[in-house]
Design an enzyme around this catalytic site. Structure first.
Site, PDB file in Angstrom:
ATOM      1  N   GLN A 145     -61.650  78.591  55.230  1.00  0.00           N
ATOM      2  CA  GLN A 145     -60.436  79.345  55.388  1.00  0.00           C
ATOM      3  C   GLN A 145     -60.033  80.325  54.381  1.00  0.00           C
ATOM      4  O   GLN A 145     -58.876  80.745  53.940  1.00  0.00           O
ATOM      5  CB  GLN A 145     -59.275  78.342  55.510  1.00  0.00           C
ATOM      6  CG  GLN A 145     -59.327  77.321  56.477  1.00  0.00           C
ATOM      7  CD  GLN A 145     -57.951  76.327  56.747  1.00  0.00           C
ATOM      8  OE1 GLN A 145     -56.901  76.820  56.960  1.00  0.00           O
ATOM      9  NE2 GLN A 145     -58.219  75.031  56.477  1.00  0.00           N
ATOM     10  N   ARG A 197     -54.472  76.927  64.035  1.00  0.00           N
ATOM     11  CA  ARG A 197     -52.862  77.071  63.870  1.00  0.00           C
ATOM     12  C   ARG A 197     -52.368  76.123  65.337  1.00  0.00           C
ATOM     13  O   ARG A 197     -51.244  75.692  65.234  1.00  0.00           O
ATOM     14  CB  ARG A 197     -52.301  78.231  63.812  1.00  0.00           C
ATOM     15  CG  ARG A 197     -52.588  79.103  62.672  1.00  0.00           C
ATOM     16  CD  ARG A 197     -52.758  78.297  61.352  1.00  0.00           C
ATOM     17  NE  ARG A 197     -53.880  77.794  61.035  1.00  0.00           N
ATOM     18  CZ  ARG A 197     -54.154  76.973  60.107  1.00  0.00           C
ATOM     19  NH1 ARG A 197     -53.116  76.571  59.354  1.00  0.00           N
ATOM     20  NH2 ARG A 197     -55.481  76.477  59.534  1.00  0.00           N
ATOM     21  N   ASP A 206     -54.425  73.791  44.667  1.00  0.00           N
ATOM     22  CA  ASP A 206     -54.566  73.850  45.774  1.00  0.00           C
ATOM     23  C   ASP A 206     -55.257  75.135  46.428  1.00  0.00           C
ATOM     24  O   ASP A 206     -55.015  76.112  45.622  1.00  0.00           O
ATOM     25  CB  ASP A 206     -53.175  73.743  46.528  1.00  0.00           C
ATOM     26  CG  ASP A 206     -53.079  73.384  48.088  1.00  0.00           C
ATOM     27  OD1 ASP A 206     -53.954  73.272  48.720  1.00  0.00           O
ATOM     28  OD2 ASP A 206     -51.731  73.743  48.711  1.00  0.00           O
ATOM     29  N   GLU A 207     -55.746  74.977  47.705  1.00  0.00           N
ATOM     30  CA  GLU A 207     -56.292  76.184  48.258  1.00  0.00           C
ATOM     31  C   GLU A 207     -57.294  77.161  47.137  1.00  0.00           C
ATOM     32  O   GLU A 207     -57.164  78.315  46.875  1.00  0.00           O
ATOM     33  CB  GLU A 207     -55.150  77.473  48.622  1.00  0.00           C
ATOM     34  CG  GLU A 207     -54.195  76.903  49.560  1.00  0.00           C
ATOM     35  CD  GLU A 207     -54.655  76.693  50.771  1.00  0.00           C
ATOM     36  OE1 GLU A 207     -55.873  76.818  51.396  1.00  0.00           O
ATOM     37  OE2 GLU A 207     -53.696  76.460  51.966  1.00  0.00           O
ATOM     38  N   LYS A 243     -54.004  67.952  53.633  1.00  0.00           N
ATOM     39  CA  LYS A 243     -54.451  68.124  52.126  1.00  0.00           C
ATOM     40  C   LYS A 243     -52.941  67.980  51.127  1.00  0.00           C
ATOM     41  O   LYS A 243     -53.097  67.693  50.131  1.00  0.00           O
ATOM     42  CB  LYS A 243     -54.866  69.548  51.659  1.00  0.00           C
ATOM     43  CG  LYS A 243     -54.319  70.767  52.321  1.00  0.00           C
ATOM     44  CD  LYS A 243     -54.873  72.172  52.085  1.00  0.00           C
ATOM     45  CE  LYS A 243     -54.392  73.231  52.310  1.00  0.00           C
ATOM     46  NZ  LYS A 243     -53.044  73.355  51.518  1.00  0.00           N
ATOM     47  N   THR A 244     -51.978  68.689  51.842  1.00  0.00           N
ATOM     48  CA  THR A 244     -50.467  68.406  51.039  1.00  0.00           C
ATOM     49  C   THR A 244     -50.541  67.016  50.716  1.00  0.00           C
ATOM     50  O   THR A 244     -49.831  66.668  49.653  1.00  0.00           O
ATOM     51  CB  THR A 244     -49.492  68.971  51.688  1.00  0.00           C
ATOM     52  OG1 THR A 244     -49.990  70.307  51.914  1.00  0.00           O
ATOM     53  CG2 THR A 244     -48.181  69.081  50.871  1.00  0.00           C
TER      54      THR A 244
END
Length: 707
Positions: free
Chosen positions: A235, A585, A204-205, A18-19
């Site tokens: 998330q 992770r 973002d997020e 996503k970044t």
């Protein structure tokens, strides 16, 4: 695919890049001439993420991206309030109170109200105040909406708390968002200025936004509607901070014409790990339908292991970590241990220290929370804003200035009686009933701050700090005050080194920027990526990070999922999302541990394996085959893990208690021992307490004495 103007929702699964999507979209908008850098607003949740995004954009465009408004919600709020907050009564020179400051002020207010801290824990009052501010509710409306006695008290405390902040020209973290929303609500001309400025807004997020953040974004995007949000409802794990997963799930309702894009290819984990995580998360009823896939098929199966207790669990982790490193497959820095509560790190730290295994603990005592660092920062905050009573109180007698409690109380009484601040009272010392010694000491302090304040308008930040340390004799104070003086002074020098990064700014601006950045810093922001050793970190803090090998500890009912979530469907869904975050992770290997018996907070508990383990198909698990219910037999663990963890020679333990012995517990009072049992690692006793009934205690951990 290149999405055009208008609302855009990108569901970006864990490890889906996503970044990269955000940075490439920003670069594309600039390259296509759709917007100048200063016409783009990009909001992230950590300073670390903002720095990474800015660096990537600069590399893509081969230009400096400093003009882009890029930062956390709080940092953007600070920037807007500094520029235009005066329209709504916000002093542009405000200081930012962190969590410790907020708690200190609430305690001060409660003391003035004569409220018992044991009956009404200040942290609970802080949480109620914070929740109301997250919802952009005023103190008056909070009082009207109060439904319980504690809520009524919190509203009363908040009225005094907010008044204290205003008097001290301070804002807390929640104010940075709430006051920005109020500014937009009450002053349309200010809102319009920013709506016209920002042609494109990216968040973002988005699944972690609270009500205040949601309203900030909605206000800013309402004119052009070029809003791109990226997130993953699976998330969303910060409900306790006010995050509302409904913000991302209802985006299509807010913007019916929104384009929806799903990023389901994972570039991080093996398919085995992704499949296991999917079977855990899919049990949540309120989620967008998606399933991650990867070009990394197969991979080592998950290891699900039961240990006897947390000591054996820690030994098993250390043993397996050393085995993986010895084989040459990984470095210690590639390994991370995740846990639900901070208290779980204790047993692991003891074992790692004993075995000489390097580690870095994230979320322990932060650098900026160390006493000497907070002292210097309080001085700097007072130099920036002399009306900051909290900072004044912290350093007025640090180092010691021959000022007794009576003299300081007299100064405070006089300031309150004359409706002035403690700092302003220093200019009228002759009018206050003080001893000559106290009056002289206060005058010296006043002259010190005045001198350094004047210097801050002309000199670089590092030079200001050097003058402050010299004039206050703080180095001598630290080194003479304790055996750890040299180490504490090293922390001060480290802070000075960090401040040197702001020397390029104009005098005065460097101090303000430094204090802002320090106040908005999070634990993840301060992680040293170059540090060697295993990473020990809570599940809530690990989002956004990745490691080749992950150990998840405490996979037990009542611990994970946490007991507080078991009566709440929404709470249980969030615990499941937290498990999903932890599992995703891992890049290569994932270990899930649960203990038969666990000691936490001085009490022993027998816990069942976590329900999340039962969701994982048996074919994905490295363990005995043919076991029903989708998980390994909880009585069996891979021998190479648990057997290696047990010491070859048992430690000799002495039985100290017998049935009938009387004991006293620090919190639970007196009780009688009903039974004593010797285990491999400790003596466990069953005690019937007069006030709280029966408890099982580990003698080596419990705060008890024989009476």
């Amino acid at each position: 695919m290149t999405a055009d103007d208008g609302p855009l929702l990108i569901f970006a699964g864990a490890g889906s890049g996503k970044t990269r999507v955000l940075t490439h979209r920003i670069a594309w908008l600039i390259q296509q001439g759709r917007a100048e850098p200063g016409e783009i607003l990009a909001v992230t949740f950590t300073n670390k993420a903002a720095r990474e995004m800015r660096s990537r954009v600069e590399n893509l465009l081969n230009l400096t991206a400093g003009a882009i408004w890029m930062g956390t919600f709080h940092a953007i709020g600070v920037r807007i309030l500094r520029r235009d907050g005066s329209a709504d009564g916000v002093d542009r020179h405000f200081v930012i109170y962190d969590e410790a400051d907020r708690l200190a002020v609430v305690k001060r207010v409660m003391s003035e109200m004569r409220l018992d801290e044991k009956r009404y824990p200040p942290s609970g009052m802080v949480a109620l105040i914070s929740r109301a501010k997250d919802e952009v509710i005023s103190a008056e409306d909070q009082a009207k909406a109060a439904g319980t006695h504690n809520e009524e008290l919190a509203a009363q405390i908040r009225l005094r708390y907010d008044a204290f902040l205003e008097q001290n020209r301070a804002l807390d973290f929640d104010d940075l968002l709430m006051r920005t929303v109020w500014l937009f609500d009450r002053h349309p001309e200010v809102l319009e200025k920013y709506q016209k400025r920002f042609k494109y807004i990216m968040v973002d997020e988005y699944q972690d936004t609270n009500r205040a953040q949601y309203l900030m974004v909605r206000h800013l995007a309402s004119m052009r509607r070029n809003l791109c949000v990226v997130g993953d409802d699976d998330q969303s794990i910060y409900m306790f901070r006010g995050a509302d997963v409904r913000n991302i799930l209802s985006f299509e309702h807010d913007y019916p014409d929104a384009q929806i894009v799903k990023l389901e290819q994972n570039y991080r984990s093996t398919q085995v790990i992704l499949d296991a995580a999917y079977h855990v998360i899919k049990a949540n009823p309120n989620r967008a339908d998606k399933r991650l896939w990867t070009d990394r098929p197969g991979g080592p199966k998950l290891v699900v292991a039961q240990t006897y207790d947390e000591q054996e669990e820690a030994q098993a982790v250390a043993q397996e970590a050393l085995r993986l490193v010895a084989q040459g497959d990984y470095r210690l820095g590639d390994l991370a241990v995740l846990y639900r509560t901070n208290a779980q790190s204790r047993a692991l730290e003891e074992v790692l220290l004993r075995r000489g295994v390097p580690y870095r603990l994230i979320g322990g005592l932060r650098f900026y929370e160390r006493r000497e660092v907070k002292d210097v920062l309080a001085y700097l905050r007072l130099i920036a804003n002399p009306q900051d009573t909290l900072s004044f109180s912290r350093v007025i007698n640090v180092p010691r200035r021959k000022l007794g409690e009576k003299s300081l109380a007299q100064l405070g009484y006089w300031a309150d009686a004359h409706g002035t601040s403690a700092w302003d009272a220093l200019s009228r010392l002759d009018e206050i009933d003080l001893t000559p010694t106290a009056r002289s000491a206060l005058a010296d302090f006043r002259d010190l701050i005045t001198e350094v304040r004047a210097a801050s308008e002309e000199r670089r930040l590092v030079e200001v700090i050097d003058l402050l340390l010299l004039r206050s004799a703080y180095e001598r104070y630290l080194k003479e005050g304790s055996p750890e003086g040299e180490e504490r002074w090293a922390n001060v020098l480290e802070l000075r080194g960090l401040a040197s990064e702001y020397d390029g700014l104009a005098p005065g601006e460097g101090l303000q920027a430094f204090l802002e950045d320090v106040a908005l810093m999070s634990d993840v922001d301060t992680m040293d990526d170059r540090a060697q050793g295993m990473t020990l970190i809570t599940l809530h803090m690990v989002k956004g990070l990745e490691f080749p090998v992950v150990f998840m500890l405490g996979m037990e009912e009542g611990l994970f999922p946490h007991s507080r979530s078991l009566d709440s469907p929404a709470g249980l869904e969030e615990e499941r999302r937290l498990a999903y975050v932890g599992m995703t992770r891992a890049k290569d290997r994932l270990y899930l541990f649960h203990a038969f018996r666990r000691h936490l907070f001085g009490q022993a508990n027998l816990n069942l394996p976590s329900r999340f383990l039962k969701d994982i198909p048996i074919e994905l698990v490295d363990g005995p085959a043919g076991i029903p219910s989708g998980m390994p037999d909880p009585g069996i663990a891979p021998a190479r893990l648990v057997d290696a963890a047990r010491p070859s020679a048992p430690v000799e333990l002495v039985q100290r208690y017998q049935p009938g012995d009387k004991v006293e517990h620090r919190s639970w009072g007196r009780g009688s021992v009903l039974k004593s049992t010797m285990t491999r690692t400790d003596e466990e006793i069953i005690v019937k307490f007069d006030r709280v009934g029966m408890k099982i205690l580990a003698v080596s951990l419990a705060p008890i004495v024989k009476v």
